[in-house]
Write a protein that holds these residues in place. Structure first.
Motif, PDB file in Angstrom:
ATOM      1  N   LEU A 100       0.696  -1.323  -0.013  1.00 41.20           N
ATOM      2  CA  LEU A 100       0.157   0.091  -0.023  1.00 41.20           C
ATOM      3  C   LEU A 100       0.752   1.325  -0.057  1.00 41.20           C
ATOM      4  O   LEU A 100       0.438   2.187  -0.616  1.00 41.20           O
ATOM      5  CB  LEU A 100      -0.962  -0.014   1.298  1.00 41.20           C
ATOM      6  CG  LEU A 100      -2.328  -0.769   0.916  1.00 41.20           C
ATOM      7  CD1 LEU A 100      -2.933  -0.860   2.241  1.00 41.20           C
ATOM      8  CD2 LEU A 100      -3.131  -0.161  -0.029  1.00 41.20           C
ATOM      9  N   ALA A 101       2.237   1.260   0.666  1.00 43.21           N
ATOM     10  CA  ALA A 101       2.999   2.390   0.548  1.00 43.21           C
ATOM     11  C   ALA A 101       3.343   2.577  -0.914  1.00 43.21           C
ATOM     12  O   ALA A 101       3.420   3.855  -1.045  1.00 43.21           O
ATOM     13  CB  ALA A 101       4.100   2.210   1.500  1.00 43.21           C
ATOM     14  N   GLU A 102       3.476   1.863  -1.688  1.00 38.82           N
ATOM     15  CA  GLU A 102       3.815   2.086  -3.070  1.00 38.82           C
ATOM     16  C   GLU A 102       2.417   2.661  -3.827  1.00 38.82           C
ATOM     17  O   GLU A 102       2.836   3.510  -4.664  1.00 38.82           O
ATOM     18  CB  GLU A 102       4.368   0.679  -3.768  1.00 38.82           C
ATOM     19  CG  GLU A 102       5.732   0.212  -3.173  1.00 38.82           C
ATOM     20  CD  GLU A 102       6.900   1.412  -3.481  1.00 38.82           C
ATOM     21  OE1 GLU A 102       6.572   2.073  -4.381  1.00 38.82           O
ATOM     22  OE2 GLU A 102       7.570   1.221  -2.513  1.00 38.82           O
ATOM     23  N   TRP A 103       1.583   2.076  -3.489  1.00 37.44           N
ATOM     24  CA  TRP A 103       0.268   2.755  -4.302  1.00 37.44           C
ATOM     25  C   TRP A 103       0.123   4.215  -3.638  1.00 37.44           C
ATOM     26  O   TRP A 103      -0.233   4.969  -4.562  1.00 37.44           O
ATOM     27  CB  TRP A 103      -0.902   2.085  -3.657  1.00 37.44           C
ATOM     28  CG  TRP A 103      -1.148   0.561  -4.251  1.00 37.44           C
ATOM     29  CD1 TRP A 103      -0.727  -0.434  -3.825  1.00 37.44           C
ATOM     30  CD2 TRP A 103      -1.952   0.302  -5.356  1.00 37.44           C
ATOM     31  NE1 TRP A 103      -1.071  -1.526  -4.600  1.00 37.44           N
ATOM     32  CE2 TRP A 103      -2.105  -1.111  -5.585  1.00 37.44           C
ATOM     33  CE3 TRP A 103      -2.798   1.001  -6.256  1.00 37.44           C
ATOM     34  CZ2 TRP A 103      -2.811  -1.762  -6.625  1.00 37.44           C
ATOM     35  CZ3 TRP A 103      -3.730   0.519  -7.215  1.00 37.44           C
ATOM     36  CH2 TRP A 103      -3.564  -1.220  -7.275  1.00 37.44           C
ATOM     37  N   ARG A 104       0.575   4.355  -2.389  1.00 34.22           N
ATOM     38  CA  ARG A 104       0.471   6.001  -1.866  1.00 34.22           C
ATOM     39  C   ARG A 104       1.308   6.587  -2.768  1.00 34.22           C
ATOM     40  O   ARG A 104       1.024   7.797  -3.075  1.00 34.22           O
ATOM     41  CB  ARG A 104       0.257   6.010  -0.475  1.00 34.22           C
ATOM     42  CG  ARG A 104      -0.826   5.211   0.390  1.00 34.22           C
ATOM     43  CD  ARG A 104      -0.943   5.612   1.703  1.00 34.22           C
ATOM     44  NE  ARG A 104      -2.151   5.151   2.211  1.00 34.22           N
ATOM     45  CZ  ARG A 104      -2.164   3.694   3.035  1.00 34.22           C
ATOM     46  NH1 ARG A 104      -1.247   3.044   3.153  1.00 34.22           N
ATOM     47  NH2 ARG A 104      -3.440   3.402   3.424  1.00 34.22           N
ATOM     48  N   THR A 146      -0.435  -5.892 -13.967  1.00 33.60           N
ATOM     49  CA  THR A 146       0.553  -5.277 -13.085  1.00 33.60           C
ATOM     50  C   THR A 146       0.751  -3.772 -13.159  1.00 33.60           C
ATOM     51  O   THR A 146       1.559  -3.047 -12.411  1.00 33.60           O
ATOM     52  CB  THR A 146       2.159  -5.686 -13.375  1.00 33.60           C
ATOM     53  OG1 THR A 146       2.651  -5.253 -14.565  1.00 33.60           O
ATOM     54  CG2 THR A 146       1.922  -7.157 -13.372  1.00 33.60           C
ATOM     55  N   TYR A 147      -0.250  -3.147 -13.834  1.00 29.28           N
ATOM     56  CA  TYR A 147      -0.043  -1.579 -14.000  1.00 29.28           C
ATOM     57  C   TYR A 147      -1.230  -0.808 -13.157  1.00 29.28           C
ATOM     58  O   TYR A 147      -1.447   0.248 -13.484  1.00 29.28           O
ATOM     59  CB  TYR A 147      -0.361  -1.150 -15.452  1.00 29.28           C
ATOM     60  CG  TYR A 147       1.007  -1.181 -16.617  1.00 29.28           C
ATOM     61  CD1 TYR A 147       1.555  -0.154 -16.969  1.00 29.28           C
ATOM     62  CD2 TYR A 147       1.499  -2.558 -16.717  1.00 29.28           C
ATOM     63  CE1 TYR A 147       2.475  -0.138 -17.766  1.00 29.28           C
ATOM     64  CE2 TYR A 147       2.599  -2.533 -17.573  1.00 29.28           C
ATOM     65  CZ  TYR A 147       3.180  -1.381 -18.137  1.00 29.28           C
ATOM     66  OH  TYR A 147       4.324  -1.532 -19.002  1.00 29.28           O
ATOM     67  N   GLY A 148      -1.550  -1.717 -12.380  1.00 30.69           N
ATOM     68  CA  GLY A 148      -2.760  -0.997 -11.317  1.00 30.69           C
ATOM     69  C   GLY A 148      -2.446   0.157 -10.933  1.00 30.69           C
ATOM     70  O   GLY A 148      -3.182   1.376 -11.003  1.00 30.69           O
ATOM     71  N   ALA A 149      -1.230   0.325 -10.289  1.00 31.83           N
ATOM     72  CA  ALA A 149      -1.160   1.670  -9.515  1.00 31.83           C
ATOM     73  C   ALA A 149      -0.975   2.825 -10.407  1.00 31.83           C
ATOM     74  O   ALA A 149      -1.360   3.723 -10.628  1.00 31.83           O
ATOM     75  CB  ALA A 149       0.055   1.362  -8.451  1.00 31.83           C
ATOM     76  N   TYR A 150      -0.036   2.599 -11.323  1.00 33.41           N
ATOM     77  CA  TYR A 150       0.427   3.609 -12.459  1.00 33.41           C
ATOM     78  C   TYR A 150      -0.844   3.916 -13.223  1.00 33.41           C
ATOM     79  O   TYR A 150      -1.112   5.025 -13.461  1.00 33.41           O
ATOM     80  CB  TYR A 150       1.546   3.193 -13.346  1.00 33.41           C
ATOM     81  CG  TYR A 150       1.971   4.123 -14.365  1.00 33.41           C
ATOM     82  CD1 TYR A 150       2.792   5.186 -13.963  1.00 33.41           C
ATOM     83  CD2 TYR A 150       1.396   3.715 -15.405  1.00 33.41           C
ATOM     84  CE1 TYR A 150       2.978   6.225 -15.021  1.00 33.41           C
ATOM     85  CE2 TYR A 150       1.783   4.781 -16.538  1.00 33.41           C
ATOM     86  CZ  TYR A 150       2.579   5.930 -16.307  1.00 33.41           C
ATOM     87  OH  TYR A 150       3.085   6.751 -17.382  1.00 33.41           O
ATOM     88  N   ALA A 151      -1.448   3.036 -13.736  1.00 32.16           N
ATOM     89  CA  ALA A 151      -2.601   3.235 -14.682  1.00 32.16           C
ATOM     90  C   ALA A 151      -3.495   3.993 -13.899  1.00 32.16           C
ATOM     91  O   ALA A 151      -4.402   4.607 -14.185  1.00 32.16           O
ATOM     92  CB  ALA A 151      -3.123   1.834 -15.419  1.00 32.16           C
TER      93      ALA A 151
END
Length: 285
Positions: A100-104, A146-151
């Motif tokens: 989650l820290a990377e998502w944020r 695998t592009y969920g956070a970026y996209a």
């Protein structure tokens, strides 16, 4: 072509240390604008400083940096013609395994930082009837595995751009989105490194589920970047969005971006899933 009026105008470009941001800053300076180029480090400032380019240390996630940028713009008698929200990072990983820290972190840079800069500069843009150019991605339309956070951050930026455009169009400010595909920049290489670092932290079960997929996506990303647009070519699209008197609401940059956007309009989700999966299989180890 430089005009006398452009020499009296400012453009802010965030994320101008390297890649598209640096190339866009140089192209806009060549066209006669005074570019305030946001960079992260002193050595990046030294590298980009030139006629028409004034580097500023700017981390768009740091409120004091954003406030200093606003003060610099307010202190200048020249009109602010455009804000180019270009800063960004790429972090890839399966939804289940990405911390989650990377998502944020991704959303702080790719979305909230842009909103912060836009908010503080909108008064100047409203006075000048300028424009906001948001650098999204073809990933802002279609999210691969695998592009969920970026996209996700780019999808959100597209939505914010639509909302902002409808809010400020009656006030004379234009909002434009640029959607690049593969571009030969350092960001993709850093994205592969980050994906490898994060995948090494997956549990054995997650590695079994997603390991081949992560490696295939890294290979796909690397090959797409190698065959993509140069940063200078992408900068020409950004410069067009900044300077065209009546810009479109969206521009793609690169043949791959234009093709994917077209396919998305005519193919069903399931069909597009199969197309993307078949393309990914070509890169699996």
């Amino acid at each position: 072509m430089t005009t006398s009026s452009e020499t009296q105008k400012l453009v802010v470009v965030t994320g101008a240390s390297t890649g598209m941001g640096a190339s866009a800053a140089r192209e806009l300076a060549r066209r006669g604008f005074h570019v305030l180029a946001g960079v992260r480090r002193d050595r990046d400032a030294d590298a980009i400083r030139s006629t028409g380019i004034e580097p500023l240390i700017l981390d768009i996630t740091e409120p004091e940096h954003v406030e200093a940028l606003a003060a610099r713009v307010e202190s200048d008698p020249r009109a602010l013609h455009a804000l180019v929200n270009n800063a960004g990072i790429q972090v890839n990983g399966p939804v289940e395994a990405l911390p989650l820290a990377e998502w944020r972190r991704v959303f702080e840079v790719n979305l909230f930082g842009h909103i912060a800069v836009t908010q503080v500069l909108l008064p100047a843009l409203l006075r000048a009837k300028g424009r906001v150019v948001n650098i999204s991605s073809v990933g802002g339309k279609f999210a691969m595995a695998t592009y969920g956070a970026y996209a996700g951050s780019k999808f959100a930026l597209e939505a914010v751009s639509d909302s902002l455009r409808r809010e400020v169009a009656p006030l004379g400010v234009r909002v434009v989105v640029v959607e690049p595909g593969g571009v030969r920049t350092e960001m993709a290489a850093r994205g592969v490194e980050t994906a490898n670092r994060l995948s090494a932290r997956m549990t054995p079960e997650q590695e079994e589920r997603y390991g081949d997929m992560v490696r295939a996506n890294n290979e796909l990303m690397a090959s797409g970047t190698a065959s993509g647009l140069t940063a200078d070519a992408a900068a020409l699209v950004i410069a067009k969005a900044v300077t065209t008197p009546r810009p479109r609401t969206r521009y793609t940059a690169g043949r791959d971006a234009a093709l994917i956007v077209r396919l998305g309009r005519i193919l069903s989700d399931r069909t597009l899933d199969r197309v993307l999966a078949a393309n990914l299989r070509r890169h699996q180890p």
